[in-house]
Write a protein that holds these residues in place. Sequence first.
Motif, mmCIF file in Angstrom:
data_model
loop_
_atom_site.group_PDB
_atom_site.id
_atom_site.type_symbol
_atom_site.label_atom_id
_atom_site.label_comp_id
_atom_site.label_asym_id
_atom_site.label_seq_id
_atom_site.Cartn_x
_atom_site.Cartn_y
_atom_site.Cartn_z
ATOM 1 N N GLN A 612 -34.665 51.473 14.671
ATOM 2 C CA GLN A 612 -34.775 52.732 13.931
ATOM 3 C C GLN A 612 -36.106 53.461 14.129
ATOM 4 O OE1 GLN A 612 -32.418 53.712 11.198
ATOM 5 N NE2 GLN A 612 -31.399 51.815 10.650
ATOM 6 N N VAL A 613 -37.107 52.795 14.657
ATOM 7 C CA VAL A 613 -38.436 53.392 14.758
ATOM 8 C C VAL A 613 -38.806 53.564 16.226
ATOM 9 C CG1 VAL A 613 -40.835 53.259 14.022
ATOM 10 C CG2 VAL A 613 -39.047 52.174 12.634
ATOM 11 N N THR A 614 -39.278 54.739 16.570
ATOM 12 C CA THR A 614 -39.766 55.014 17.921
ATOM 13 C C THR A 614 -41.275 55.236 17.859
ATOM 14 O OG1 THR A 614 -39.523 57.418 17.743
ATOM 15 C CG2 THR A 614 -37.587 56.153 18.462
ATOM 16 N N PRO A 615 -41.969 55.123 19.000
ATOM 17 C CA PRO A 615 -43.416 55.404 18.987
ATOM 18 C C PRO A 615 -43.735 56.800 18.475
ATOM 19 C CG PRO A 615 -42.802 54.273 21.012
ATOM 20 C CD PRO A 615 -41.515 54.605 20.309
ATOM 21 N N ALA A 619 -46.101 57.474 15.222
ATOM 22 C CA ALA A 619 -47.374 58.179 15.400
ATOM 23 C C ALA A 619 -47.575 59.296 14.383
ATOM 24 C CB ALA A 619 -47.452 58.739 16.817
ATOM 25 N N GLN A 620 -46.503 59.759 13.742
ATOM 26 C CA GLN A 620 -46.655 60.854 12.790
ATOM 27 C C GLN A 620 -47.469 60.393 11.584
ATOM 28 O OE1 GLN A 620 -43.022 62.938 11.832
ATOM 29 N NE2 GLN A 620 -42.184 62.604 13.893
ATOM 30 N N ALA A 633 -52.175 50.167 14.420
ATOM 31 C CA ALA A 633 -52.287 51.567 14.820
ATOM 32 C C ALA A 633 -51.133 52.002 15.714
ATOM 33 C CB ALA A 633 -53.620 51.803 15.534
ATOM 34 N N GLU A 634 -50.562 51.082 16.473
ATOM 35 C CA GLU A 634 -49.498 51.406 17.417
ATOM 36 C C GLU A 634 -48.237 50.609 17.070
ATOM 37 O OE1 GLU A 634 -49.912 53.708 19.623
ATOM 38 O OE2 GLU A 634 -52.084 53.971 19.316
ATOM 39 N N LEU A 635 -47.099 51.228 17.331
ATOM 40 C CA LEU A 635 -45.828 50.575 17.038
ATOM 41 C C LEU A 635 -45.659 49.297 17.846
ATOM 42 C CD1 LEU A 635 -43.042 50.460 15.744
ATOM 43 C CD2 LEU A 635 -42.208 51.979 17.566
ATOM 44 N N GLU A 636 -46.044 49.289 19.108
ATOM 45 C CA GLU A 636 -45.831 48.109 19.935
ATOM 46 C C GLU A 636 -46.632 46.924 19.407
ATOM 47 O OE1 GLU A 636 -43.781 45.943 22.323
ATOM 48 O OE2 GLU A 636 -43.421 48.089 22.033
ATOM 49 N N GLN A 637 -47.830 47.186 18.911
ATOM 50 C CA GLN A 637 -48.640 46.128 18.310
ATOM 51 C C GLN A 637 -47.928 45.548 17.089
ATOM 52 O OE1 GLN A 637 -52.174 47.591 16.468
ATOM 53 N NE2 GLN A 637 -53.211 45.607 16.421
ATOM 54 N N LEU A 638 -47.360 46.427 16.267
ATOM 55 C CA LEU A 638 -46.630 45.986 15.084
ATOM 56 C C LEU A 638 -45.398 45.183 15.478
ATOM 57 C CD1 LEU A 638 -46.075 46.004 12.040
ATOM 58 C CD2 LEU A 638 -44.977 48.256 12.341
ATOM 59 N N ARG A 639 -44.681 45.640 16.504
ATOM 60 C CA ARG A 639 -43.482 44.915 16.942
ATOM 61 C C ARG A 639 -43.816 43.507 17.422
ATOM 62 N NH1 ARG A 639 -40.530 49.697 20.493
ATOM 63 N NH2 ARG A 639 -39.303 50.637 18.798
ATOM 64 N N ARG A 640 -44.925 43.357 18.138
ATOM 65 C CA ARG A 640 -45.294 42.022 18.632
ATOM 66 C C ARG A 640 -45.592 41.085 17.465
ATOM 67 N NH1 ARG A 640 -47.622 44.999 23.078
ATOM 68 N NH2 ARG A 640 -49.624 45.250 22.014
ATOM 69 N N PHE A 641 -46.316 41.587 16.482
ATOM 70 C CA PHE A 641 -46.586 40.747 15.322
ATOM 71 C C PHE A 641 -45.296 40.444 14.568
ATOM 72 C CE2 PHE A 641 -47.463 40.377 10.745
ATOM 73 C CZ PHE A 641 -48.212 39.209 10.756
ATOM 74 N N LYS A 716 -36.083 58.109 3.575
ATOM 75 C CA LYS A 716 -35.681 59.228 2.724
ATOM 76 C C LYS A 716 -35.048 60.320 3.574
ATOM 77 C CE LYS A 716 -38.663 58.601 -1.268
ATOM 78 N NZ LYS A 716 -39.604 59.250 -2.199
ATOM 79 N N VAL A 717 -33.870 60.767 3.140
ATOM 80 C CA VAL A 717 -33.080 61.629 4.011
ATOM 81 C C VAL A 717 -33.701 63.008 4.202
ATOM 82 C CG1 VAL A 717 -30.942 60.432 3.435
ATOM 83 C CG2 VAL A 717 -31.597 62.464 2.131
ATOM 84 N N ASP A 718 -34.599 63.444 3.301
ATOM 85 C CA ASP A 718 -35.153 64.791 3.444
ATOM 86 C C ASP A 718 -35.937 64.936 4.744
ATOM 87 O OD1 ASP A 718 -37.313 63.141 2.144
ATOM 88 O OD2 ASP A 718 -38.422 65.031 2.367
ATOM 89 N N TYR A 719 -36.585 63.843 5.191
ATOM 90 C CA TYR A 719 -37.319 63.911 6.454
ATOM 91 C C TYR A 719 -36.380 64.177 7.621
ATOM 92 C CZ TYR A 719 -39.411 62.228 10.773
ATOM 93 O OH TYR A 719 -39.822 62.127 12.082
ATOM 94 N N TRP A 720 -35.177 63.633 7.549
ATOM 95 C CA TRP A 720 -34.256 63.680 8.681
ATOM 96 C C TRP A 720 -33.450 64.966 8.726
ATOM 97 C CZ3 TRP A 720 -34.975 59.939 12.168
ATOM 98 C CH2 TRP A 720 -35.701 58.813 11.738
#
Length: 847
Positions: A612-615, A619-620, A633-641, A716-720
């Motif tokens: 569900q999450v893209t870089p 980044a927003q 700070a970066e999604l890829e770092q979070l994914r590895r952890f 939250k659907v308002d963002y989408w």
Amino acid sequence: MLVDTPSKLTLVEDATQALLDWAADVTESDATIFHKAQTLATRLGAHYRADGLTEVGFWTPELTAEVIQSDRSIYLEVFTPLEPIDFRAREQLTRWQRERVSLAHQGEYTWGVIAGMRPGTREQAGSFYWLRYVDRQNQVHTLRDVLAYSMPYGIFAPAELYDIDRVQRQRTDLDYFCQTGDQTGALPGQLASDVENPPPRLPAPHCILQLHVNTASAVGTLEGLAQIYRQIAHKLRQNEPLTLAEQNYIGYDAVQLLPIEPTIEYRWDENNIAHEFFALWADNTDVTYSELHDEPQEVPITLRKPITQNWGYDVPILGSAAINPALLGSLRPDELIDVIEELHNFPQGPIQVIYDLVYGHADNQCQFLISPPFLKGPNMYGQDLNHQHPGVRGILLEMQRRKLNTGVDGIRVDGGQDFRFFNPLTGIVEQDDAYLMAMSDVIQEIGGYQRLMFTIFEDGRPWPQEGWEEISRYRELIDLRPESYQWGPLIFAHNTPVLKHFWDQKWRRVCEVMSQGDRWITGCANHDTVRRGNQIDPEGPINWHLGDTLEEVLKNAYDNPATKLWVYGFSPGLPMDFLNATFRAAWGFFRNTDERYGVKVASEEMGFLDWQVTPEYYAQPRHFQRLKAMGFAELEQLRRFAKALQVTMVESDYDLEIVAETCRRCFDGEVLACANPRLQQAKETEARSTFLEQLDVPKLKDFAKAFMEDCHDFAKVDYWADHLKPEQVAFNQALRQYRVAHPWLRENLEERDRFNRISDEESTLFYGLRTQPSEDVDDTSPSVAMVTHMGGKPLTVTLADWLQLDLTEWRVAIQTPGLNLEDDAESLRAFELRDSQGVLLEKIVKS
């Protein structure tokens, strides 16, 4: 707003005696033990009376002569604010008057009628209360009101006395109840089976929108949801255009809310006063009987606005007649009535409201909150409820009755398979179908008009028996109550349409839907199935025809045009959509309410980051602020952890000490204790954050909580709304309108109808022909033909050959976005369908 000085509390002796006499008459009557408990339950809790007195009653089976110090050491402790409460304040220190008044103990119950308690209203706070008693060891114990109407500061706080009768008198939808109800004269607490002429049962809607209040609006409250429908209604009355987001809320004639009962709260094993919502700093729990008649005390109380985030199914049972305060922007129960009024008075016609009721199990936290007889032992969710105990059974049904009296139109019973008991007469564990039928027979009364609810059961028996997915019938309760509905096999928990050949593998179940699904809830996406999509291994057999990325695949799978066309335009049953899916918004099992299992639950949801999450999203600046503050700070770092956490949790058998040590060494560059290659791949080679370098068990828990809260905000659907595509929104709305206009589609296919598939290793198509059920079928009978591409490579369709149609007699009713077929026989004779495309034809009726 000024607050009057509270009156001194007094027990009104004659009124209390009258209440005791009534209770004694019930107890000594010839009624069954259950019916006695059922009647007594109608007067439990706190009721503000028309004469200005407050009637209170508690079921107190734990209070015996061996436990309590004396009959007079049982007292109601009441807190009344000495200054206005700002219900929207994040935190405030307030002054309260605390008083105690002795109550009367009779058998298993404690009663009293009290003068001086202040009722809560939309404008002001009422008196807060709970029952306390002093045991023979001079220890003070707290008993909470299981049947409370208002719990603005959560389940561990005292309940609020609320003027519910005033709320009901001020409703703006009373005409709706007059039109849909009857004055049958059933007594409070009576079930439909108890009365000679039961009230009318509400009819089923045509299509349902399921939504989660916390994510259904920008503010995430019932107040926010009411404002959305209020704005839509205003635009419709003024003939103003709706936004794409607003169009996603309409066209349904029922809205089903995920559970809105109070949920569990975040608790530490040690003192919770620093973060709890109702922090009583001067508790004085060493009070003795001799101090009970002291003058009122002024006590300071810190109030914090509840911030629990939960999908709603982790309930403690306590307060289930009330509303989860985290869903109330104003913390006033009136907000729920506001939503119901807006829906009942909707300009396009009344929209029914359906509650999702969770009475099959309770979270373990309930053990600190409700009496032991409510529970009969642990289960995989927490605790089994003791529905066979007459006192418990009566209270649970009364709890449901009070919730229904807010004005709802239908109920969905969660986990019907969980209502089981050991029958000593047969020696086996049996389903408590009698209780499930009783839930369907609870009578609602509003403004003198009584109604029975439209009822949906979720029941996957013989779950959790091995192989339950293949052998569940989903029919048992429909057989017992033919006017009820059940969740069908294709909208149940394990629905994973992102996989290759999913619809081909489900063909047997698809055929069941077509032949016997008229009383099934149908569709593809719900609160549970979308979550299951996050748990699929990204390296598995994914249907990449649905999209180029995991995010595209997931969203196209659960808001799939071909599936929607089949469900709404051709399939029997009652279709249901999930709001987050139609918005193509994020969704998962998010809760910040659990300190003990928070890391385990979070580790099971880590697939959310892949699916569900893209870089670009990550980044927003508005997204994932808590996790970024921890150093991710970066999604890829979070994914590895996340992957490291997920693997070590399983391999360590969820031992957090081992998990923290292993992950810390992994990201410090040391050799891992285990040789799992996925952990090795997760090794961090970039700059490390302080969080990772100092990882321990408390920091793991902080991470889990931050992950849950960030993901919840992201969902939250308002963002989408800005990501919505006009053609998809218009297509979905057109299908809902078509379903409403053709109610006969909900009926099962008949012998003359056709439904088949074309399937091979590369593709799966559904196609069929059906005619409106009637004794006399001729050329004027309404008919529809359908073909949908359910997955795989493109195929050429020759529907006229497959169904022997004269295409000059047919026209296009609805086609999926991007198909663009011409509405003529030549164009329809042969055409190509790609994954997720389809067309619905209708026969031109001869005049």
